[in-house]
Design a protein around this motif. Sequence first.
Motif, PDB file in Angstrom:
ATOM      1  N   GLN A  96      -3.143  10.302   9.601  1.00 12.11           N
ATOM      2  CA  GLN A  96      -1.955   9.843   8.960  1.00 12.11           C
ATOM      3  C   GLN A  96      -1.493   8.398   8.099  1.00 12.11           C
ATOM      4  N   VAL A  97      -2.578   7.609   9.753  1.00 11.95           N
ATOM      5  CA  VAL A  97      -1.875   6.337   9.665  1.00 11.95           C
ATOM      6  C   VAL A  97      -3.198   5.286   7.776  1.00 11.95           C
ATOM      7  N   THR A  98      -3.886   6.216   7.621  1.00 11.51           N
ATOM      8  CA  THR A  98      -4.952   5.957   6.747  1.00 11.51           C
ATOM      9  C   THR A  98      -3.334   5.805   5.090  1.00 11.51           C
ATOM     10  N   LYS A  99      -2.860   6.809   5.677  1.00 20.09           N
ATOM     11  CA  LYS A  99      -1.982   7.069   4.144  1.00 20.09           C
ATOM     12  C   LYS A  99      -0.436   6.057   4.118  1.00 20.09           C
ATOM     13  N   GLN A 100      -0.798   5.910   5.168  1.00 19.78           N
ATOM     14  CA  GLN A 100       0.585   5.084   4.974  1.00 19.78           C
ATOM     15  C   GLN A 100       0.207   3.185   4.606  1.00 19.78           C
ATOM     16  N   ILE A 101      -0.656   3.455   4.996  1.00 18.45           N
ATOM     17  CA  ILE A 101      -1.055   1.941   4.590  1.00 18.45           C
ATOM     18  C   ILE A 101      -1.327   1.686   3.031  1.00 18.45           C
ATOM     19  N   HIS A 102      -1.750   2.815   2.906  1.00 25.98           N
ATOM     20  CA  HIS A 102      -1.856   3.792   1.065  1.00 25.98           C
ATOM     21  C   HIS A 102      -0.900   2.991   0.690  1.00 25.98           C
ATOM     22  N   ASP A 103       0.195   3.811   1.224  1.00 22.52           N
ATOM     23  CA  ASP A 103       1.732   4.385   0.082  1.00 22.52           C
ATOM     24  C   ASP A 103       2.373   2.453   0.541  1.00 22.52           C
ATOM     25  N   MET A 104       2.077   2.013   1.735  1.00 17.00           N
ATOM     26  CA  MET A 104       2.404  -0.236   1.400  1.00 17.00           C
ATOM     27  C   MET A 104       1.827  -0.759   0.357  1.00 17.00           C
ATOM     28  N   ALA A 105      -0.263   0.068   0.719  1.00 15.56           N
ATOM     29  CA  ALA A 105      -0.306  -1.213  -1.220  1.00 15.56           C
ATOM     30  C   ALA A 105       0.457  -0.444  -1.928  1.00 15.56           C
ATOM     31  N   ASP A 106       0.271   0.486  -2.642  1.00 13.39           N
ATOM     32  CA  ASP A 106       1.379   0.848  -3.700  1.00 13.39           C
ATOM     33  C   ASP A 106       1.813   0.235  -4.528  1.00 13.39           C
ATOM     34  N   GLN A 107       3.349   0.326  -2.562  1.00 17.38           N
ATOM     35  CA  GLN A 107       4.017  -0.694  -3.377  1.00 17.38           C
ATOM     36  C   GLN A 107       4.619  -1.837  -3.171  1.00 17.38           C
ATOM     37  N   ALA A 108       3.379  -2.365  -2.641  1.00 18.23           N
ATOM     38  CA  ALA A 108       2.579  -3.857  -3.005  1.00 18.23           C
ATOM     39  C   ALA A 108       2.429  -4.727  -4.443  1.00 18.23           C
ATOM     40  N   PHE A 109       1.421  -3.149  -4.797  1.00 17.35           N
ATOM     41  CA  PHE A 109       1.454  -3.113  -5.894  1.00 17.35           C
ATOM     42  C   PHE A 109       2.422  -3.383  -7.502  1.00 17.35           C
ATOM     43  N   LYS A 110       3.093  -2.588  -6.849  1.00 20.35           N
ATOM     44  CA  LYS A 110       4.352  -1.997  -8.313  1.00 20.35           C
ATOM     45  C   LYS A 110       5.048  -3.456  -8.155  1.00 20.35           C
ATOM     46  N   ASP A 111       4.875  -4.371  -7.376  1.00 22.07           N
ATOM     47  CA  ASP A 111       6.031  -5.385  -6.290  1.00 22.07           C
ATOM     48  C   ASP A 111       5.387  -6.433  -7.416  1.00 22.07           C
ATOM     49  N   LYS A 112       4.215  -6.059  -7.692  1.00 18.72           N
ATOM     50  CA  LYS A 112       3.073  -7.352  -7.602  1.00 18.72           C
ATOM     51  C   LYS A 112       3.263  -8.116  -6.972  1.00 18.72           C
ATOM     52  N   ASP A 113       3.587  -8.066  -5.878  1.00 17.91           N
ATOM     53  CA  ASP A 113       3.483  -9.154  -4.350  1.00 17.91           C
ATOM     54  C   ASP A 113       1.563  -9.353  -3.880  1.00 17.91           C
ATOM     55  N   HIS A 114       0.946  -9.322  -4.536  1.00 13.23           N
ATOM     56  CA  HIS A 114       0.077 -10.083  -4.282  1.00 13.23           C
ATOM     57  C   HIS A 114      -0.952 -10.614  -2.534  1.00 13.23           C
ATOM     58  N   THR A 115       0.562 -11.430  -1.936  1.00 13.19           N
ATOM     59  CA  THR A 115       0.266 -11.757  -0.391  1.00 13.19           C
ATOM     60  C   THR A 115       0.121 -10.727   0.194  1.00 13.19           C
ATOM     61  N   SER A 116       0.894  -9.970  -0.362  1.00 11.19           N
ATOM     62  CA  SER A 116       1.266  -8.707   1.156  1.00 11.19           C
ATOM     63  C   SER A 116      -0.458  -7.158   0.862  1.00 11.19           C
ATOM     64  N   LEU A 117      -0.305  -7.871  -0.695  1.00 15.43           N
ATOM     65  CA  LEU A 117      -1.562  -6.921  -0.894  1.00 15.43           C
ATOM     66  C   LEU A 117      -2.796  -7.168  -0.151  1.00 15.43           C
ATOM     67  N   GLN A 118      -2.980  -8.424  -0.303  1.00 20.06           N
ATOM     68  CA  GLN A 118      -4.139  -9.160   0.158  1.00 20.06           C
ATOM     69  C   GLN A 118      -4.002  -8.508   1.756  1.00 20.06           C
ATOM     70  N   PHE A 119      -2.891  -8.758   2.838  1.00 21.13           N
ATOM     71  CA  PHE A 119      -2.480  -8.559   3.915  1.00 21.13           C
ATOM     72  C   PHE A 119      -2.996  -7.281   4.360  1.00 21.13           C
ATOM     73  N   LEU A 120      -2.924  -6.098   3.719  1.00 20.00           N
ATOM     74  CA  LEU A 120      -3.122  -4.922   3.929  1.00 20.00           C
ATOM     75  C   LEU A 120      -4.851  -4.459   3.581  1.00 20.00           C
ATOM     76  N   GLN A 121      -5.622  -4.913   2.166  1.00 19.68           N
ATOM     77  CA  GLN A 121      -6.904  -4.915   2.429  1.00 19.68           C
ATOM     78  C   GLN A 121      -7.492  -4.906   3.542  1.00 19.68           C
ATOM     79  N   TRP A 122      -6.774  -5.949   4.796  1.00 21.48           N
ATOM     80  CA  TRP A 122      -7.583  -6.081   6.064  1.00 21.48           C
ATOM     81  C   TRP A 122      -7.126  -4.455   6.966  1.00 21.48           C
ATOM     82  N   PHE A 123      -6.640  -3.821   6.853  1.00 24.72           N
ATOM     83  CA  PHE A 123      -6.259  -2.684   7.356  1.00 24.72           C
ATOM     84  C   PHE A 123      -6.439  -1.002   6.402  1.00 24.72           C
ATOM     85  N   ILE A 124      -6.960  -1.686   5.458  1.00 24.54           N
ATOM     86  CA  ILE A 124      -7.838  -0.433   4.552  1.00 24.54           C
ATOM     87  C   ILE A 124      -9.337   0.088   4.681  1.00 24.54           C
TER      88      ILE A 124
END
Length: 163
Positions: A96-124
């Motif tokens: 479930q957490v994996t799905k939540q993290i991936h959803d946030m990465a999708d959002q960061a990608f949509k936002d073109k927010d590279h800072t958050s995307l990089q932060f989320l990589q660790w969690f992935i």
Amino acid sequence: MISKQLAKMLNEQIGHELQASQQYLAISIYFHMKQLDGWGAFFRRQAAEERFHAMKILDFLISVDSRPIVPSVEGVSSDFKSDLDPVKASLDWERQVTKQIHDMADQAFKDKDHTSLQFLQWFISEQIEEENLMEKLVALVKSGINMFQAEPLLPTPEEDHEN
Ligand SMILES: [Fe+2]
Ligand SMILES: [Fe+2]
């Protein structure tokens, strides 16, 4: 600048991680009450790790000037029907957490927010380890091995993946 939507999702994730911490703590109590101290200690370490995950997200939000909200967390029962139950539940939560993290990465990608995307990589990457670990433990319990004899097969604190 982090989007309102992603900030909201990260905030909710702090709650999910703290909730997972509570759940692992409840599982550790279940095992300690059965004198299965190795299993208890393992799940207590998992509880600490989930709390660390929550703090990591909290610190990230602070660092990007988005004030985190401290979520309320529910208490959890340590009453389980079998030894397999809590281990199986752990695997389900991690998925479930994996799905939540991936959803946030999708959002960061949509936002073109590279800072958050990089932060989320660790969690992935972290979630790949977490799921693999719980899959192994489910298989171990399902093998029918005596739970006391299984204790030396659990990951040691040193083997627990780095925080
Ligand atoms: Fe986590
Ligand atoms: Fe986890």
